[in-house]
Motif scaffolding. Structure first.
Motif, PDB file in Angstrom:
ATOM      1  N   ASN A  55       0.838  -1.208   0.000  1.00 24.99           N
ATOM      2  CA  ASN A  55       0.000   0.000   0.000  1.00 24.99           C
ATOM      3  C   ASN A  55       0.868   1.252   0.000  1.00 24.99           C
ATOM      4  O   ASN A  55       0.928   2.000   0.970  1.00 24.99           O
ATOM      5  N   VAL A  56       1.561   1.467  -1.123  1.00 20.16           N
ATOM      6  CA  VAL A  56       2.517   2.566  -1.231  1.00 20.16           C
ATOM      7  C   VAL A  56       2.093   3.531  -2.330  1.00 20.16           C
ATOM      8  O   VAL A  56       1.715   3.113  -3.420  1.00 20.16           O
ATOM      9  N   VAL A  57       2.174   4.813  -2.006  1.00 20.06           N
ATOM     10  CA  VAL A  57       2.000   5.878  -2.996  1.00 20.06           C
ATOM     11  C   VAL A  57       3.325   6.623  -3.074  1.00 20.06           C
ATOM     12  O   VAL A  57       3.915   6.971  -2.045  1.00 20.06           O
ATOM     13  N   LEU A  58       3.818   6.863  -4.296  1.00 21.70           N
ATOM     14  CA  LEU A  58       5.100   7.521  -4.507  1.00 21.70           C
ATOM     15  C   LEU A  58       4.875   8.862  -5.208  1.00 21.70           C
ATOM     16  O   LEU A  58       4.312   8.910  -6.298  1.00 21.70           O
ATOM     17  N   LEU A  59       5.323   9.939  -4.561  1.00 20.07           N
ATOM     18  CA  LEU A  59       5.048  11.297  -5.029  1.00 20.07           C
ATOM     19  C   LEU A  59       6.337  12.108  -5.140  1.00 20.07           C
ATOM     20  O   LEU A  59       7.313  11.838  -4.436  1.00 20.07           O
ATOM     21  N   ASP A  60       6.301  13.130  -6.000  1.00 22.50           N
ATOM     22  CA  ASP A  60       7.431  14.055  -6.111  1.00 22.50           C
ATOM     23  C   ASP A  60       6.892  15.484  -6.143  1.00 22.50           C
ATOM     24  O   ASP A  60       5.821  15.747  -6.705  1.00 22.50           O
ATOM     25  N   ILE A  61       7.681  16.418  -5.565  1.00 17.65           N
ATOM     26  CA  ILE A  61       7.193  17.785  -5.387  1.00 17.65           C
ATOM     27  C   ILE A  61       7.764  18.751  -6.426  1.00 17.65           C
ATOM     28  O   ILE A  61       7.592  19.962  -6.318  1.00 17.65           O
ATOM     29  N   GLY A  62       8.428  18.248  -7.446  1.00 15.90           N
ATOM     30  CA  GLY A  62       8.849  19.130  -8.532  1.00 15.90           C
ATOM     31  C   GLY A  62      10.337  19.399  -8.603  1.00 15.90           C
ATOM     32  O   GLY A  62      11.114  19.042  -7.720  1.00 15.90           O
ATOM     33  N   ASP A  63      10.758  20.026  -9.709  1.00 15.01           N
ATOM     34  CA  ASP A  63      12.159  20.307 -10.022  1.00 15.01           C
ATOM     35  C   ASP A  63      12.956  19.013 -10.142  1.00 15.01           C
ATOM     36  O   ASP A  63      14.106  18.935  -9.699  1.00 15.01           O
ATOM     37  N   ALA A  64      12.384  18.014 -10.771  1.00 18.06           N
ATOM     38  CA  ALA A  64      13.073  16.728 -10.919  1.00 18.06           C
ATOM     39  C   ALA A  64      13.938  16.639 -12.172  1.00 18.06           C
ATOM     40  O   ALA A  64      15.070  16.161 -12.101  1.00 18.06           O
ATOM     41  N   PRO A  65      13.475  17.037 -13.376  1.00 16.00           N
ATOM     42  CA  PRO A  65      14.144  16.579 -14.599  1.00 16.00           C
ATOM     43  C   PRO A  65      15.483  17.207 -14.932  1.00 16.00           C
ATOM     44  O   PRO A  65      16.291  16.577 -15.618  1.00 16.00           O
ATOM     45  N   TYR A  66      15.753  18.453 -14.505  1.00 18.02           N
ATOM     46  CA  TYR A  66      16.874  19.198 -15.063  1.00 18.02           C
ATOM     47  C   TYR A  66      17.905  19.609 -14.017  1.00 18.02           C
ATOM     48  O   TYR A  66      17.749  19.383 -12.838  1.00 18.02           O
ATOM     49  N   ASN A  67      18.966  20.260 -14.535  1.00 18.17           N
ATOM     50  CA  ASN A  67      19.961  21.037 -13.786  1.00 18.17           C
ATOM     51  C   ASN A  67      21.298  20.351 -13.551  1.00 18.17           C
ATOM     52  O   ASN A  67      22.196  20.944 -12.959  1.00 18.17           O
ATOM     53  N   THR A  68      21.482  19.088 -13.967  1.00 18.54           N
ATOM     54  CA  THR A  68      22.825  18.520 -14.047  1.00 18.54           C
ATOM     55  C   THR A  68      23.170  18.336 -15.519  1.00 18.54           C
ATOM     56  O   THR A  68      22.290  18.363 -16.385  1.00 18.54           O
ATOM     57  N   ASN A  69      24.422  18.123 -15.795  1.00 13.64           N
ATOM     58  CA  ASN A  69      24.859  18.028 -17.191  1.00 13.64           C
ATOM     59  C   ASN A  69      24.148  16.912 -17.944  1.00 13.64           C
ATOM     60  O   ASN A  69      23.638  17.113 -19.047  1.00 13.64           O
ATOM     61  N   VAL A  70      24.129  15.723 -17.361  1.00 10.81           N
ATOM     62  CA  VAL A  70      23.539  14.586 -18.059  1.00 10.81           C
ATOM     63  C   VAL A  70      22.041  14.780 -18.233  1.00 10.81           C
ATOM     64  O   VAL A  70      21.464  14.415 -19.265  1.00 10.81           O
ATOM     65  N   ALA A  71      21.386  15.375 -17.270  1.00  8.29           N
ATOM     66  CA  ALA A  71      19.954  15.627 -17.383  1.00  8.29           C
ATOM     67  C   ALA A  71      19.669  16.711 -18.412  1.00  8.29           C
ATOM     68  O   ALA A  71      18.742  16.600 -19.225  1.00  8.29           O
ATOM     69  N   ASN A  72      20.467  17.768 -18.396  1.00  9.21           N
ATOM     70  CA  ASN A  72      20.241  18.881 -19.315  1.00  9.21           C
ATOM     71  C   ASN A  72      20.507  18.502 -20.770  1.00  9.21           C
ATOM     72  O   ASN A  72      19.798  18.944 -21.674  1.00  9.21           O
ATOM     73  N   MET A  73      21.543  17.693 -20.997  1.00  9.82           N
ATOM     74  CA  MET A  73      21.880  17.341 -22.372  1.00  9.82           C
ATOM     75  C   MET A  73      20.716  16.640 -23.059  1.00  9.82           C
ATOM     76  O   MET A  73      20.478  16.829 -24.258  1.00  9.82           O
ATOM     77  N   PHE A  74      19.961  15.838 -22.302  1.00 14.69           N
ATOM     78  CA  PHE A  74      18.837  15.091 -22.860  1.00 14.69           C
ATOM     79  C   PHE A  74      17.489  15.675 -22.426  1.00 14.69           C
ATOM     80  O   PHE A  74      16.465  15.007 -22.505  1.00 14.69           O
ATOM     81  N   GLN A  75      17.529  16.932 -21.956  1.00 17.83           N
ATOM     82  CA  GLN A  75      16.324  17.687 -21.588  1.00 17.83           C
ATOM     83  C   GLN A  75      15.383  16.897 -20.669  1.00 17.83           C
ATOM     84  O   GLN A  75      14.174  16.899 -20.825  1.00 17.83           O
ATOM     85  N   GLY A  76      15.968  16.233 -19.680  1.00 13.23           N
ATOM     86  CA  GLY A  76      15.168  15.583 -18.642  1.00 13.23           C
ATOM     87  C   GLY A  76      14.728  14.169 -18.939  1.00 13.23           C
ATOM     88  O   GLY A  76      14.173  13.500 -18.060  1.00 13.23           O
ATOM     89  N   LYS A  77      14.957  13.678 -20.126  1.00 13.95           N
ATOM     90  CA  LYS A  77      14.452  12.355 -20.513  1.00 13.95           C
ATOM     91  C   LYS A  77      14.952  11.235 -19.599  1.00 13.95           C
ATOM     92  O   LYS A  77      14.141  10.375 -19.183  1.00 13.95           O
ATOM     93  N   PRO A  78      16.249  11.178 -19.240  1.00 12.11           N
ATOM     94  CA  PRO A  78      16.676  10.073 -18.375  1.00 12.11           C
ATOM     95  C   PRO A  78      16.007  10.074 -17.018  1.00 12.11           C
ATOM     96  O   PRO A  78      15.714   9.012 -16.462  1.00 12.11           O
ATOM     97  N   VAL A  79      15.740  11.244 -16.466  1.00 10.29           N
ATOM     98  CA  VAL A  79      15.059  11.310 -15.171  1.00 10.29           C
ATOM     99  C   VAL A  79      13.641  10.763 -15.296  1.00 10.29           C
ATOM    100  O   VAL A  79      13.166  10.005 -14.436  1.00 10.29           O
ATOM    101  N   MET A  80      12.955  11.134 -16.371  1.00  8.65           N
ATOM    102  CA  MET A  80      11.598  10.631 -16.584  1.00  8.65           C
ATOM    103  C   MET A  80      11.587   9.103 -16.728  1.00  8.65           C
ATOM    104  O   MET A  80      10.707   8.424 -16.184  1.00  8.65           O
TER     105      MET A  80
END
Length: 471
Positions: A41-66
């Protein structure tokens, strides 16, 4: 389970001068998977600012985080101000890529509610209905590039919250607000009743739950360093208690092999280019949040000097919030430059009167002693402010070169186009004439400056003097 302000930190990292790695989405994913295996019985939530701001995340515009968040099985994510750090097409693409809804009850595009967002969602777990409301700080436009928020309006987040709570309170056993509202996280329970748990994002802090009014405020941290675990206890239909703890993602936790492999693939593409050495740091270059947003920083000086080097200008201004990391003594790589300056900010020159510059400096020190991104690092000038004076009248003296600033004189000022576009409340700079748009990214100018100098060893030169400062 709740996370916040991941900021693209797929990989573990050493904060500041620490000897130990923390964080990393592979270890975070493994913890979540193991937790779910024994707790259905688990709910998993995030409060935002997840996809960007490191080099690897920025190069692929957040896709790996998603992709990783999909593997972890998130149920919903609020959007924060840094979710607008790329053009709106990037957010739409990420929202379509995600297997979970992006939530924001108060974000509108061209006057309409966008199809890629939802104001709220109702989740079911253990036979309970959980209403989850997304709230994006209504000042988010000033914290990202103006071009990325053209056509976007943010309704008052308190009013939007009240409407959403009224719509769901009678239908849900639990009402949770995912509030990416920075300092206003602490005001939401005072202004809006009926929220059981507020998950507060944007502050990048870890804190014990705080009871404000009838709402418990939870602050789950940043940079994939921790997962908040909230257990809600019921008797019948009534909440009778809860317990909460932070699980810190440290080196002793196991990794998820599939996520590790995914990250390695993306990182490998990045590292080929980013491993290039561009120079050396003769000293530790201090880009820590508590430095660049509160006082003179040797790295802030270096970035501002790089700005001044690019063009013929009297003054260079750099917002502390645009400097995102430190650089250790030793070789400086292209990756370091991208890590320190991850945003796509161009270098522009404006003409501004001394009076306008004075007002800009006042804006920079207004939040002090809070560590705000609008705090200005400078080159070609020095300024003194008195923290004991009221905001708006704290600047005591300003010199340009070795002469006092002349309020009626027009100066050539170089800055990034985030500031000159009015970001971080610099509306006075947005009113100035742009006399040169270099089309050059700030991080590229920094890179070329370091290459030219070779070994950089900036010091503290008294560019910023604080009277009656925080102890």
């Amino acid at each position: 389970l709740v996370t916040s302000d991941i900021h693209g930190y797929l990989q573990p990292y050493k904060p500041g001068t620490s000897k130990y790695f923390i964080g990393g989405m592979s270890r975070m994913a493994r913890f979540v998977a193991d937790f779910k295996a024994v707790n259905p019985n688990v709910v998993l939530l995030d409060i935002g600012d997840a996809p960007y701001n490191t080099n690897v995340a920025n190069m692929f515009q957040g896709k790996p985080v998603m992709e990783i968040m999909n593997r972890m099985g998130y149920d919903a994510m609020a959007i924060g101000n840094h979710d607008f750090d790329f053009p709106q097409d990037a957010m739409k693409r990420n929202a379509l890529l995600a297997d979970f809804p992006f939530l924001s009850a108060n974000t509108y595009v061209n006057g309409y509610y966008p199809a890629h967002l939802l104001p709220r969602t109702i989740l079911e777990s253990a036979g309970r209905k959980i209403a989850v409301i997304g709230l994006t700080g209504h000042s988010s436009a000033v914290y990202t590039h103006p071009n990325n928020v053209k056509g976007i309006t943010y309704r008052d987040h308190f009013a939007a919250a009240a409407e959403q709570v009224e719509a769901v309170r009678s239908k849900a056993d639990v009402v949770i607000a995912l509030a990416h509202m920075h300092g206003d996280n602490y005001k939401l329970p005072v202004k809006v009743a009926g929220i059981d748990f507020e998950m507060g994002g944007g502050n990048d802090v870890v804190a014990l739950p705080q009871l404000i009014g009838d709402t418990w405020l939870v602050s789950p941290g940043k940079h994939s360093e921790a997962v908040g675990v909230l257990n809600i206890n019921f008797v019948g239909g009534e909440i009778v208690g809860f317990n909460f703890g932070h699980v810190f993602i440290s080196e002793n936790l196991p990794e998820d092999e599939s996520v590790t492999k995914l990250i390695a693939g993306y990182a490998g593409e990045l590292d080929v280019k980013m491993g290039e050495v561009i120079g050396a740091a003769g000293v530790f270059l201090d880009g820590e949040r508590a430095t660049v947003r509160l006082k003179e920083s040797n790295l802030g000086n270096l970035v501002a000097d790089a700005l001044a080097w690019v063009v013929d200008a009297d003054i260079a201004l750099q917002n502390g919030g645009g400097v995102r990391a430190s650089i250790k003594q030793g070789p400086i790589t292209l990756k370091d430059a991208y890590t320190v300056l991850p945003f796509d900010n161009r270098i522009v020159v404006i003409e501004a009167t001394g009076d306008t510059i004075w007002k800009a400096l006042e804006n920079g020190v207004t939040p002090y002693p809070s560590a705000a991104g609008q705090f200005l690092q400078v080159s070609g000038m020095k300024y003194t402010f008195d923290a004991a004076k009221p905001a708006g009248s704290r600047i005591v003296s300003v010199t340009v070169g070795d002469k006092p600033i002349e309020l009626n004189k027009v100066y050539r000022v170089v800055a990034n186009d985030f500031l000159t576009g009015g970001g971080d409340f610099y509306t006075m700079l947005a009113e100035c004439e742009v006399v040169l748009d270099t089309k050059l990214w700030l991080r590229d100018a920094f890179t070329e400056y370091v290459r030219r100098v070779g070994t950089v060893a900036p010091g503290l030169e008294g560019r910023i003097t604080i009277l009656n400062g925080a102890k």
